[in-house]
Write a protein that holds these residues in place. Structure first.
Motif, PDB file in Angstrom:
ATOM      1  N   GLY A   1      52.456 -48.132 -22.048  1.00  0.00           N
ATOM      2  CA  GLY A   1      51.947 -46.827 -21.654  1.00  0.00           C
ATOM      3  C   GLY A   1      50.483 -46.890 -21.255  1.00  0.00           C
ATOM      4  N   VAL A   2      50.028 -45.830 -20.589  1.00  0.00           N
ATOM      5  CA  VAL A   2      48.658 -45.755 -20.087  1.00  0.00           C
ATOM      6  C   VAL A   2      47.916 -44.657 -20.835  1.00  0.00           C
ATOM      7  N   LEU A   3      46.683 -44.962 -21.238  1.00  0.00           N
ATOM      8  CA  LEU A   3      45.818 -43.984 -21.881  1.00  0.00           C
ATOM      9  C   LEU A   3      44.741 -43.548 -20.903  1.00  0.00           C
ATOM     10  N   TRP A   4      44.592 -42.226 -20.749  1.00  0.00           N
ATOM     11  CA  TRP A   4      43.531 -41.648 -19.932  1.00  0.00           C
ATOM     12  C   TRP A   4      42.574 -40.923 -20.875  1.00  0.00           C
ATOM     13  N   SER A   5      41.265 -41.057 -20.636  1.00  0.00           N
ATOM     14  CA  SER A   5      40.306 -40.384 -21.498  1.00  0.00           C
ATOM     15  C   SER A   5      39.068 -39.998 -20.716  1.00  0.00           C
ATOM     16  N   GLY A   6      38.328 -39.030 -21.274  1.00  0.00           N
ATOM     17  CA  GLY A   6      37.103 -38.558 -20.650  1.00  0.00           C
ATOM     18  C   GLY A   6      37.085 -37.052 -20.542  1.00  0.00           C
ATOM     19  N   GLY A   7      36.170 -36.526 -19.736  1.00  0.00           N
ATOM     20  CA  GLY A   7      36.113 -35.094 -19.491  1.00  0.00           C
ATOM     21  C   GLY A   7      37.319 -34.621 -18.703  1.00  0.00           C
TER      22      GLY A   7
ATOM     23  N   PRO B   1      46.154 -50.805 -23.608  1.00  0.00           N
ATOM     24  CA  PRO B   1      47.502 -50.283 -23.376  1.00  0.00           C
ATOM     25  C   PRO B   1      48.014 -49.495 -24.573  1.00  0.00           C
ATOM     26  N   LEU B   2      48.893 -48.562 -24.293  1.00  0.00           N
ATOM     27  CA  LEU B   2      49.636 -47.859 -25.324  1.00  0.00           C
ATOM     28  C   LEU B   2      50.996 -48.541 -25.494  1.00  0.00           C
ATOM     29  N   PRO B   3      51.737 -48.230 -26.555  1.00  0.00           N
ATOM     30  CA  PRO B   3      53.039 -48.866 -26.742  1.00  0.00           C
ATOM     31  C   PRO B   3      53.979 -48.622 -25.570  1.00  0.00           C
TER      32      PRO B   3
ATOM     33  N   GLN C   1      52.727 -37.528 -21.745  1.00  0.00           N
ATOM     34  CA  GLN C   1      53.529 -37.474 -22.961  1.00  0.00           C
ATOM     35  C   GLN C   1      52.775 -36.898 -24.151  1.00  0.00           C
ATOM     36  N   GLY C   2      51.454 -36.812 -24.091  1.00  0.00           N
ATOM     37  CA  GLY C   2      50.685 -36.300 -25.217  1.00  0.00           C
ATOM     38  C   GLY C   2      49.250 -36.053 -24.814  1.00  0.00           C
ATOM     39  N   ALA C   3      48.569 -35.181 -25.555  1.00  0.00           N
ATOM     40  CA  ALA C   3      47.159 -34.885 -25.276  1.00  0.00           C
ATOM     41  C   ALA C   3      46.487 -34.373 -26.542  1.00  0.00           C
TER      42      ALA C   3
END
Length: 305
Positions: free
Chosen positions: A242-248, A258-260, A222-224
């Protein structure tokens, strides 16, 4: 620009701001539950010298036919918001027929993701005030009553992009300086959605220039946004958080924060060390700022390799 637009124009309305583990902004009106308007995109900028969050919305009828789009500017200090309708001018003003799934705000240029229709650029320097039937039509309201007056930003240009353009996010270098670049991505229910990085056009004669593209293998993105080599990607999960993914880009990991529920777009606030997102579902709508400390982020992202 109407001198009453800032800071205390009659069209400003309050929001509720709660600060504890996160910064939560909630709508103190029917927009917290209405099935007519849905919030989608988010970015931060400066409006009349004040820190402001911009949130995009689209309006639909009971048959899911698109009626209108708008952007709400939220003054973070005073917890009040101002609505700007989005319009096109093709001989006469008409509602901008776009989903408005993401925002990227650069001074007086507001770029909006127009799903399946490229990126649309709106002019914030030439905001107009309209009244009466025109105001109601641009807001997608067929009946009498609200709005009797409205503020309107008009489309400056359409930028064709070889992607579905579901969302749109900003890019910052390792030192936290904003770049004239954006991430443009695709919402797909399979794992084949792509994210492209593009340099902004400098003038009316140039176009978005693609610099990079990759597919992280995440459903329902949904966003980046990007800071240095660290990417942040939001993933919706229907009526679950919602789920947040992060990193390289080749090593995105699921974050425990968690995200909203019904999460949408993302925005980075490096001045306040915060990541912003929002939820779209009625009764669960919130604009949320998550401090970097909750994400386990120190003051600097990984060095670029």
């Amino acid at each position: 620009m109407d001198s009453m637009l800032w800071p205390f124009g009659t069209t400003w309305r309050p929001v509720r701001q709660k600060r504890r583990d996160t910064v939560d902004l909630r709508w103190l009106s029917a927009r917290s539950w209405t099935p007519r308007w849905y919030p989608q995109g988010i970015d931060l900028g400066t409006w009349r010298g004040r820190r402001t969050v911009a949130v995009s919305w689209f309006r639909q009828d009971a048959t899911r036919r698109h009626l209108a789009s708008r952007v709400s500017f939220i003054d973070l200090e005073r917890s009040r918001h101002l609505d700007i309708l989005l319009a096109v001018d093709e001989g006469e003003l008409a509602p901008a027929p776009i989903h408005a799934g993401g925002l990227a705000w650069f001074e007086d240029r507001l770029f909006v993701a127009a799903t399946g229709k490229g990126i649309w650029e709106f002019d914030l320097a030439g905001i107009r005030r309209v009244r009466g039937s025109l105001a109601r039509r641009l807001a997608g309201s067929a009946g009498r009553g609200w709005p009797t007056t409205a503020l309107v930003a008009v489309r400056r240009r359409v930028h064709p992009i070889d992607l579905r353009c579901s969302y749109l996010g900003r890019v910052f270098d390792t030192e936290g300086e904003p770049l004239r670049r954006v991430l443009i991505g695709e919402y797909r229910t399979d794992e084949n959605g792509s994210i492209g990085e593009f340099t902004l056009p400098d003038d009316a004669d140039s176009s978005f220039r693609e610099e990079d593209r990759f597919s992280p293998g995440i459903r329902s993105m949904q966003g980046a946004v990007r800071w240095g080599d660290r990417y942040f990607v939001s993933q919706s999960a229907r009526m679950r958080p919602g789920v947040l993914w992060s990193g390289g880009r080749k090593a995105l990991e699921r974050d425990p924060e968690p995200l909203p529920v019904g999460c949408e777009d993302l925005a980075l606030d490096l001045d306040e060390r915060m990541l912003w997102s929002l939820g779209e579902h009625p009764w669960r709508r919130v604009v949320r700022g998550i401090p970097f400390a909750r994400l386990g982020i120190d003051d600097r992202p990984p060095e670029r390799s």
